[in-house]
Design an enzyme around this catalytic site. Sequence first.
Site, PDB file in Angstrom:
ATOM      1  CB  THR A   1      -5.385  16.133  -8.335  1.00 13.96           C
ATOM      2  OG1 THR A   1      -4.754  16.385  -9.586  1.00 13.96           O
ATOM      3  CG2 THR A   1      -6.211  14.864  -8.406  1.00 13.96           C
TER       4      THR A   1
ATOM      5  N   PRO B   1      -9.581  14.215  -4.256  1.00 11.76           N
ATOM      6  CG  PRO B   1      -9.656  13.477  -2.040  1.00 11.76           C
ATOM      7  CD  PRO B   1      -9.470  14.707  -2.873  1.00 11.76           C
TER       8      PRO B   1
ATOM      9  N   GLY C   1     -10.327  14.717 -10.537  1.00 10.14           N
ATOM     10  CA  GLY C   1      -9.008  14.629 -11.173  1.00 10.14           C
ATOM     11  C   GLY C   1      -9.074  15.277 -12.544  1.00 10.14           C
ATOM     12  CB  SER C   2     -10.232  14.022 -15.856  1.00 12.76           C
ATOM     13  OG  SER C   2      -9.390  12.894 -15.872  1.00 12.76           O
TER      14      SER C   2
ATOM     15  CB  ILE D   1      -0.144  16.992  -3.926  1.00 11.00           C
ATOM     16  CG1 ILE D   1      -1.656  17.269  -4.043  1.00 11.00           C
ATOM     17  CG2 ILE D   1       0.695  18.250  -4.211  1.00 11.00           C
ATOM     18  CD1 ILE D   1      -2.184  17.548  -5.438  1.00 11.00           C
ATOM     19  CB  THR D   2       4.571  15.713  -7.067  1.00 10.40           C
ATOM     20  OG1 THR D   2       3.867  14.847  -7.960  1.00 10.40           O
ATOM     21  CG2 THR D   2       6.053  15.396  -7.106  1.00 10.40           C
TER      22      THR D   2
ATOM     23  NE  ARG E   1      19.765 -14.629 -22.860  1.00 10.82           N
ATOM     24  CZ  ARG E   1      20.012 -15.515 -21.902  1.00 10.82           C
ATOM     25  NH1 ARG E   1      21.137 -15.457 -21.194  1.00 10.82           N
ATOM     26  NH2 ARG E   1      19.138 -16.466 -21.631  1.00 10.82           N
TER      27      ARG E   1
ATOM     28  CD  GLU F   1       2.301  18.016 -15.033  1.00  5.90           C
ATOM     29  OE1 GLU F   1       2.275  18.784 -15.984  1.00  5.90           O
ATOM     30  OE2 GLU F   1       3.271  17.869 -14.274  1.00  5.90           O
TER      31      GLU F   1
END
Length: 388
Positions: free
Chosen positions: A135, A137, A140-141, A166-167, A277, A372
């Site tokens: 990805t 800026p 993305g898609s 980014i992970t 509850r 993703e």
Amino acid sequence: MNTETMQSGVEFSLNENQKMITQMIKDFGEQHIKPKMMEWDESQEFPVDVFKKLGELGLMGVLVPESYGGSGFSYAEYVTVVSEISKIDGSIGLSVAAHNSLCTGHILQFGSEEQKQKYLAKLATAEHIGAWGLTEPNTGSDSGNMRTTAVLDGDEWVLNGTKNFITHAISGDIVVVIVRTGEVGDSHGMSAFIVERGTAGFSGGKKENKLGMRASETAELVFDDCRIPKENMLGKEGEGFIQAMKVLDGGRISIASLGLGIAKGAYEAALAYSKERHQFNKPISSFQGISFKLAEMATKVEAAELLIFKSAHLKDSGQKVTEVSAKAKYYASEIAVEVSTDAVQIFGGYGYTKDFPAEKYYRDSKLCTIGEGTSEIQKLVIARELLN
Ligand SMILES: Cc1cc2nc3c(=O)[nH]c(=O)nc-3n(C[C@H](O)[C@H](O)[C@H](O)COP(=O)(O)OP(=O)(O)OC[C@H]3O[C@@H](n4cnc5c(N)ncnc54)[C@H](O)[C@@H]3O)c2cc1C
């Protein structure tokens, strides 16, 4: 789940490995995740030591063959790993999924023998944390329209540009990055490379402050005249985008499992709370308005699980999973949001506070419909397969 077997051979009962993994993650979660997870969520801390410990348990190289230092499991076990961790904490589940199926998965599928020998064992034990950058800026898609470039200069590729969202962009030791090596608009104009932390011209950038998944690090990857050796290319020049799409076929099973785990966690918490509850001198579960919600939640969770089991089964038997994994990802992600929203409702005012688990499931679940490939992109993939 019952113990029937579908005609296709899909087992509905957990195999011995899956049972062992479930118990191991439950114990690990009680000891190492639950006591700290709200603290990490509050401070957005990415708990690297937890991943190192998960590596020691074999959960950071689930699909990596034992010959490369991994656990050598199949997708059936992988689904159990991601969903059971995500049932406890979606952030840890997301990071485990990104490390296993994106970075490690890309090298496993497309790396040369030399690259596999060099990188897989350290990723599988979490001595190295993995990241995967597609990805940007502005793309993305529409990731195929990316602008980060690599230009060959002698025996080195020179990378320039920025990837975002980014992970493990800051903490990752090994990054697989897909960048442009040809013309914009050419699906064969992109290539994949391995970049090691510490390479000059490569750095982590701005870290995002997120709604959920706050203990999973999400940041920019910045390349500024970053020189990497020619041999760091994965596969051949021009194959990067096609490789990435294949990696995402498996990645969809990951994110579907993440959604499943979050939905299961939210459902189980709401079910237990509804019995404890009391209002109007009765447990709230005795009100049809609540019990029908629980019935819907349980049905959605099981339907998502079946789509994921089918995807994993087809993947393990080497069949094409594009359509079914997109269906699994789409459905499990959407129901994760729906089920966790209902869980907040069942907890009432307490569901809106951080003293109870419902609000975190609710915040974490939304990533599943975005990461993703958004739900809209999954529908696009499914429709394309149907109409082909
Ligand atoms: C926490 C987190 C972790 C992530 N980790 C990674 C990672 O490790 N590596 C990585 O490469 N990326 C990662 N991503 C990026 C993620 O994959 C993208 O955010 C996602 O693909 C969507 O891209 P975008 O955000 O640019 O949205 P956009 O593509 O701008 O989409 C915006 C909206 O438009 C819709 N849309 C776009 N195109 C169409 C179309 N053709 N038809 C219908 N609707 C459409 C989308 O569905 C969405 O609703 C991560 C993101 C997050 C939030």
